[in-house]
Design a protein around this motif. Structure first.
Motif, mmCIF file in Angstrom:
data_model
loop_
_atom_site.group_PDB
_atom_site.id
_atom_site.type_symbol
_atom_site.label_atom_id
_atom_site.label_comp_id
_atom_site.label_asym_id
_atom_site.label_seq_id
_atom_site.Cartn_x
_atom_site.Cartn_y
_atom_site.Cartn_z
ATOM 1 N N VAL A 22 0.838 -1.196 0.000
ATOM 2 C CA VAL A 22 0.000 0.000 0.000
ATOM 3 C C VAL A 22 0.875 1.249 0.000
ATOM 4 O O VAL A 22 0.650 2.204 -0.758
ATOM 5 N N HIS A 23 1.891 1.236 0.835
ATOM 6 C CA HIS A 23 2.781 2.398 0.964
ATOM 7 C C HIS A 23 3.524 2.658 -0.343
ATOM 8 O O HIS A 23 3.523 3.788 -0.856
ATOM 9 N N GLU A 24 4.151 1.630 -0.899
ATOM 10 C CA GLU A 24 4.945 1.819 -2.106
ATOM 11 C C GLU A 24 4.080 2.101 -3.321
ATOM 12 O O GLU A 24 4.545 2.721 -4.284
ATOM 13 N N GLY A 25 2.810 1.688 -3.280
ATOM 14 C CA GLY A 25 1.892 1.977 -4.373
ATOM 15 C C GLY A 25 1.212 3.326 -4.253
ATOM 16 O O GLY A 25 0.310 3.639 -5.027
ATOM 17 N N GLY A 26 1.650 4.141 -3.274
ATOM 18 C CA GLY A 26 1.081 5.465 -3.120
ATOM 19 C C GLY A 26 -0.355 5.460 -2.649
ATOM 20 O O GLY A 26 -1.089 6.428 -2.896
ATOM 21 N N ALA A 27 -0.781 4.380 -1.978
ATOM 22 C CA ALA A 27 -2.160 4.229 -1.504
ATOM 23 C C ALA A 27 -3.147 4.415 -2.647
ATOM 24 O O ALA A 27 -4.217 5.008 -2.480
ATOM 25 N N ALA A 28 -2.777 3.905 -3.828
ATOM 26 C CA ALA A 28 -3.627 4.053 -5.014
ATOM 27 C C ALA A 28 -4.066 2.714 -5.599
ATOM 28 O O ALA A 28 -4.871 2.698 -6.537
ATOM 29 N N LEU A 29 -3.569 1.605 -5.071
ATOM 30 C CA LEU A 29 -3.895 0.294 -5.618
ATOM 31 C C LEU A 29 -5.166 -0.251 -4.977
ATOM 32 O O LEU A 29 -5.379 -0.095 -3.778
ATOM 33 N N THR A 30 -5.993 -0.888 -5.786
ATOM 34 C CA THR A 30 -7.212 -1.483 -5.249
ATOM 35 C C THR A 30 -6.882 -2.750 -4.469
ATOM 36 O O THR A 30 -5.790 -3.318 -4.598
ATOM 37 N N ARG A 31 -7.857 -3.186 -3.680
ATOM 38 C CA ARG A 31 -7.639 -4.417 -2.925
ATOM 39 C C ARG A 31 -7.398 -5.593 -3.868
ATOM 40 O O ARG A 31 -6.557 -6.455 -3.597
ATOM 41 N N SER A 32 -8.100 -5.638 -4.991
ATOM 42 C CA SER A 32 -7.904 -6.749 -5.934
ATOM 43 C C SER A 32 -6.512 -6.697 -6.552
ATOM 44 O O SER A 32 -5.882 -7.743 -6.760
ATOM 45 N N GLN A 33 -5.998 -5.489 -6.857
ATOM 46 C CA GLN A 33 -4.640 -5.382 -7.384
ATOM 47 C C GLN A 33 -3.615 -5.846 -6.359
ATOM 48 O O GLN A 33 -2.662 -6.568 -6.697
ATOM 49 N N LEU A 34 -3.783 -5.432 -5.129
ATOM 50 C CA LEU A 34 -2.863 -5.846 -4.075
ATOM 51 C C LEU A 34 -2.897 -7.354 -3.876
ATOM 52 O O LEU A 34 -1.844 -7.996 -3.709
ATOM 53 N N THR A 35 -4.109 -7.930 -3.906
ATOM 54 C CA THR A 35 -4.265 -9.375 -3.747
ATOM 55 C C THR A 35 -3.505 -10.121 -4.831
ATOM 56 O O THR A 35 -2.770 -11.086 -4.569
ATOM 57 N N ARG A 36 -3.668 -9.648 -6.056
ATOM 58 C CA ARG A 36 -2.989 -10.286 -7.188
ATOM 59 C C ARG A 36 -1.477 -10.103 -7.113
ATOM 60 O O ARG A 36 -0.713 -11.054 -7.292
ATOM 61 N N ASP A 37 -1.023 -8.870 -6.863
ATOM 62 C CA ASP A 37 0.411 -8.590 -6.856
ATOM 63 C C ASP A 37 1.144 -9.355 -5.754
ATOM 64 O O ASP A 37 2.300 -9.747 -5.933
ATOM 65 N N LEU A 38 0.477 -9.576 -4.620
ATOM 66 C CA LEU A 38 1.118 -10.258 -3.495
ATOM 67 C C LEU A 38 0.913 -11.767 -3.527
ATOM 68 O O LEU A 38 1.452 -12.487 -2.681
ATOM 69 N N GLY A 39 0.133 -12.249 -4.488
ATOM 70 C CA GLY A 39 -0.106 -13.683 -4.595
ATOM 71 C C GLY A 39 -0.912 -14.240 -3.446
ATOM 72 O O GLY A 39 -0.704 -15.385 -3.029
ATOM 73 N N LEU A 40 -1.857 -13.460 -2.922
ATOM 74 C CA LEU A 40 -2.675 -13.892 -1.797
ATOM 75 C C LEU A 40 -4.008 -14.453 -2.281
ATOM 76 O O LEU A 40 -4.528 -14.038 -3.321
ATOM 77 N N ALA A 41 -4.567 -15.375 -1.529
ATOM 78 C CA ALA A 41 -5.940 -15.797 -1.788
ATOM 79 C C ALA A 41 -6.883 -14.651 -1.428
ATOM 80 O O ALA A 41 -6.610 -13.864 -0.515
ATOM 81 N N ARG A 42 -8.001 -14.562 -2.146
ATOM 82 C CA ARG A 42 -8.921 -13.453 -1.923
ATOM 83 C C ARG A 42 -9.422 -13.423 -0.482
ATOM 84 O O ARG A 42 -9.502 -12.367 0.146
ATOM 85 N N GLY A 43 -9.738 -14.594 0.055
ATOM 86 C CA GLY A 43 -10.217 -14.644 1.436
ATOM 87 C C GLY A 43 -9.153 -14.202 2.422
ATOM 88 O O GLY A 43 -9.446 -13.493 3.397
ATOM 89 N N THR A 44 -7.906 -14.616 2.169
ATOM 90 C CA THR A 44 -6.813 -14.207 3.050
ATOM 91 C C THR A 44 -6.640 -12.699 3.030
ATOM 92 O O THR A 44 -6.475 -12.059 4.080
ATOM 93 N N ALA A 45 -6.676 -12.110 1.830
ATOM 94 C CA ALA A 45 -6.527 -10.658 1.710
ATOM 95 C C ALA A 45 -7.644 -9.930 2.443
ATOM 96 O O ALA A 45 -7.411 -8.926 3.122
ATOM 97 N N SER A 46 -8.864 -10.438 2.336
ATOM 98 C CA SER A 46 -10.001 -9.797 3.012
ATOM 99 C C SER A 46 -9.832 -9.803 4.519
ATOM 100 O O SER A 46 -10.092 -8.807 5.204
ATOM 101 N N VAL A 47 -9.385 -10.947 5.050
ATOM 102 C CA VAL A 47 -9.178 -11.049 6.495
ATOM 103 C C VAL A 47 -8.059 -10.103 6.941
ATOM 104 O O VAL A 47 -8.162 -9.418 7.977
#
Length: 393
Positions: A22-47
């Motif tokens: 979030v910090h390096e992306g300038g607080a501009a990335l969506t939750r779905s982008q962050l989930t994809r970029d970090l290789g997280l499962a959607r449920g894990t990212a939500s939690v």
């Protein structure tokens, strides 16, 4: 490998990764982008996001542009979330800012000083104490950029101001160094090294494996950046390419050496070329006028800058060279002169594929942003986040 061996450690690791993204992306990335970029499962990212929101580390807003399907959210800084206090102590003034997750900067004060350690750092310490009292537990660290070599322990030398082994933490009397007790972590660094760090995170050295950053103010500093980190040297006082005899001169430098590159590049050199009074840490406005009006002085500075760049390119083989401070305007006004001065001094193999030379994307703000990054580098770790307590009860 992240070293996590338990579910709790893995969760702490992923919390830090997500906040860092979030910090390096300038607080501009969506939750779905962050989930994809970090290789997280959607449920894990939500939690993870839900927990960070509850802990007042993140706050979500709807994305400005919504496509079809479920609405997406953009995680950003919480209104009661962590703040880094960042200060840029220049030779004639200091600037203090509050910086949020994502890199948003709010300037709190800009004040001139008398050039003495007590006059500069004593007043800054008072301002920092006032902001810490106002912001309370939100302050997770303080970063301070200084216009001189900084040794381990926060000892700074600024030769042209006659500062020698000045103990910065001691003079910032309201800010005990270290994380214990009433203090917060204090990070003291050279302005060029901090400017280079910011350029690697948010500027034109982002994604560059080997880069060279040069900061031009009253004189010149420079540092090699490898894998996004400025090389600090054994004692922490790197970022001093300006004190190498790269142009063949023999002019004495306030640092004690002869022929330093910095005697030929910077505000002091511009004023000297224009026949004006120079030396010390005054005359920035006059130097700006010289840049705007004296082609001769600008050309002399550009030639000296280009020749020194060539020597460093031969030595380090960087992918890119970035310039901040007065270097941006020198390059904009006399880029052809700079490149023509560099070319004869480049090795033949360097001339075949020379690195790109660019003005900083961050302008004069680089040192301040680098001071901020030094704070968040320590905070956005499992250990750093472990000390965050959210709103007091």
């Amino acid at each position: 490998m992240n070293g996590a061996t338990t579910s709790g450690e893995l969760r702490a690791h992923n919390r830090a990764r997500l906040l860092r993204a979030v910090h390096e992306g300038g607080a501009a990335l969506t939750r779905s982008q962050l989930t994809r970029d970090l290789g997280l499962a959607r449920g894990t990212a939500s939690v993870l996001v839900a927990g960070l929101v509850e802990d007042e580390l993140l706050h979500e807003e709807p994305a400005r542009e919504q496509g079809r399907g479920r609405p997406t959210q953009v995680p950003g800084p919480h209104p009661r979330g962590p703040v880094a206090l960042a200060a840029d102590v220049r030779e004639d003034a200091w600037e203090l800012a509050a910086c949020e997750l994502g890199g948003r900067v709010t300037v709190l004060a800009v004040r001139p000083h008398d050039g003495t350690p007590e006059g500069a750092l004593g007043t800054l310490g008072e301002a920092l104490a006032a902001e810490r009292a106002r912001l309370g537990h939100r302050v997770v660290g303080v970063g301070v950029a200084l216009a001189g070599p900084v040794r381990h322990g926060g000892l700074v030398d600024i030769a042209h101001l006659s500062w020698h082994a000045v103990n910065v933490p001691r003079l910032l009397t309201h800010l005990p160094a270290g994380a214990g007790g009433p203090g917060v972590p204090l990070f003291v660094g050279n302005d060029t090294a901090f400017a280079a760090l910011a350029e690697a995170r948010r500027g034109r050295l982002r994604g560059v494996r080997v880069g060279l950053h040069l900061h031009v103010d009253f004189d010149l500093g420079g540092v090699l950046v490898v894998d996004g980190r400025p090389l600090g040297g054994a004692a922490g006082s790197g970022a001093e390419f300006g004190h190498m005899p790269l142009t063949g001169g023999e002019r004495p430098c306030p640092c004690g050496a002869l022929g330093c590159w910095s005697t030929e590049v910077g505000a002091n050199a511009l004023l000297r070329h224009a026949g004006l009074a120079h030396g010390g840490g005054r005359g920035r406005e006059q130097a700006e006028r010289v840049l705007a009006t004296s082609r001769q002085a600008v050309a002399a500075g550009a030639r000296a800058l280009g020749r020194g760049i060539a020597a460093l390119v031969n030595a380090h083989d960087p992918e890119a060279v970035t310039l901040s401070g007065h270097g941006v305007e020198l390059y904009e006004r006399a880029g052809e002169t700079l490149r023509a001065a560099a070319e004869p001094y480049l090795m033949a193999i360097r001339r075949e594929t020379p690195p790109r030379i660019e003005g900083s994307a961050l302008g004069w703000r680089g040192a301040l942003l680098g001071a901020m990054e030094s704070v968040f580098d320590a905070f956005l770790t499992p250990e750093g986040l472990g000390g965050w307590r959210g709103s007091p009860p």
